[in-house]
Design an enzyme around this catalytic site. Structure first.
Site, PDB file in Angstrom:
ATOM      1  N   TYR A  96     -12.590 -18.695 -72.040  1.00 17.96           N
ATOM      2  CA  TYR A  96     -10.684 -18.001 -71.897  1.00 17.96           C
ATOM      3  C   TYR A  96     -11.267 -16.236 -72.432  1.00 17.96           C
ATOM      4  O   TYR A  96     -10.693 -15.490 -71.913  1.00 17.96           O
ATOM      5  CB  TYR A  96     -10.106 -18.705 -72.571  1.00 17.96           C
ATOM      6  CG  TYR A  96      -8.902 -17.783 -72.784  1.00 17.96           C
ATOM      7  CD1 TYR A  96      -7.660 -18.179 -71.544  1.00 17.96           C
ATOM      8  CD2 TYR A  96      -7.986 -17.418 -73.818  1.00 17.96           C
ATOM      9  CE1 TYR A  96      -6.720 -17.381 -71.509  1.00 17.96           C
ATOM     10  CE2 TYR A  96      -6.994 -16.290 -73.024  1.00 17.96           C
ATOM     11  CZ  TYR A  96      -6.495 -16.362 -72.293  1.00 17.96           C
ATOM     12  OH  TYR A  96      -5.208 -15.750 -72.600  1.00 17.96           O
ATOM     13  N   GLY A 115       6.009 -18.709 -67.751  1.00 13.23           N
ATOM     14  CA  GLY A 115       5.873 -18.605 -69.043  1.00 13.23           C
ATOM     15  C   GLY A 115       6.670 -16.989 -69.092  1.00 13.23           C
ATOM     16  O   GLY A 115       7.122 -16.142 -68.434  1.00 13.23           O
TER      17      GLY A 115
END
Length: 314
Positions: A154, A14
């Site tokens: 998150y 990523g």
């Protein structure tokens, strides 16, 4: 000119991988990149992405942001323990109704996304302050500005990062240090794929039917469409990060996705905070057909733009 030592965390895939590879392959060779990851058995993708740089402008090291000992061992292995630029990227995601998530899962997210940054800075910041030189770059998220449905924990971890950095930035100025928050929106990476797959596997039995249907029939159903329409590549975020690093006066906050910026702007348009919440509610529950049509329209425009660009090159 001496190379700047750059320590990047979370480089197995990523954004972290893309940033490490981009800096290591810098044509002017301005950086010596120490790309780190928790599990070195996952380094193959990074090696393939920057094979010609390994052993030259790129070194791959083990570092677990959840372990103070691991961080110390890694920094001790850098010549003179000198980190000119820290890119704090390592993180994990979690989506779904909180009734379906354990407190331990939530603690893991906070321990990685927030306390991982704190551990890094406790080890690296004192030397930067002593030298009165250094740039701290944190890969945050637009969800550190505006919470999103079913991303409660998150978002909380990224809000913690943003508040922590707002406070720290004042002290950093006194020591002539730079501190920058990079705030991507949706990014198409292995990270997001895993978050989505974990969401699909979630057991909804611990929550009421209406909430379960909201998660599966609205959130998960539209997840891929949002990423296909608004998503960036990790390489695009890496380019933005490089520009922030090279800026003469780096910004404190930098959003990487212009398509997403109007949504975060709502947060600053209404001091009461009602506008963004009301807008997101209406988008999801009252104007979902218009919202989906807008996503498809954006997707079409981006596809046509890409096609036009590709045809222009041939």
């Amino acid at each position: 000119m001496a190379l700047k030592n750059v320590l990047v965390t979370g480089c197995s895939s990523g954004i972290g991988l893309a940033i490490a590879a981009r800096l290591a392959k810098d044509e002017q060779k301005r950086f010596k990149v120490y790309a780190t990851m928790r599990n070195l058995s996952k380094q193959e993708a990074l090696v393939q992405a920057a094979e010609e740089c390994v052993g030259e402008t790129l070194e791959i090291k083990q570092l677990d942001v959840c372990s103070e000992e691991s961080i110390k061992d890694c920094v001790n292995d850098i010549p003179d323990r000198k980190v000119d630029i820290l890119v704090s990227n390592a993180g994990i995601g979690l989506i779904g109704p909180i009734e379906c998530q354990s407190i331990d899962e939530m603690k893991t997210v906070m321990d990685t996304n927030f306390f991982g940054l704190v551990r890094l800075l406790k080890e690296i910041l004192p030397d930067m302050k002593r030298r009165k030189d250094g740039h701290i770059v944190i890969i945050s998220s637009v969800m550190g500005i505006q919470g999103i449905l079913f991303n409660d924990v998150y978002s909380a971890s990224k809000f913690a990062v943003e508040g922590f950095c707002e406070s720290l930035a004042i002290q950093a100025l006194k020591f002539k240090l730079q501190l920058s928050l990079i705030e991507p929106g949706p990014v198409i990476t292995e990270f997001e794929r895993k978050v989505f797959e974990d969401g699909m596997k979630m057991d909804p039995s611990g929550v009421d039917d209406e909430t379960a249907n909201m998660f599966t029939d609205i959130y998960l159903k539209n997840y891929k469409s949002v990423f296909q329409s608004l998503g960036q590549t990790a390489e695009d975020v890496a380019e933005h990060t490089l520009k922030v690093i090279l800026a003469e006066n780096p910004p404190f906050r930098h959003q990487t996705n212009n398509l997403y910026t109007p949504l975060t702007t709502l947060k600053y348009a209404d001091p009461n905070g009602d506008l963004p919440i009301d807008t997101f509610y209406k988008m999801v529950f009252q104007h979902d057909k218009i919202f989906n049509a807008s996503l498809n329209f954006i997707k079409l425009l981006r596809w046509r733009s890409t096609r036009s660009f590709d045809l222009g090159k041939t």
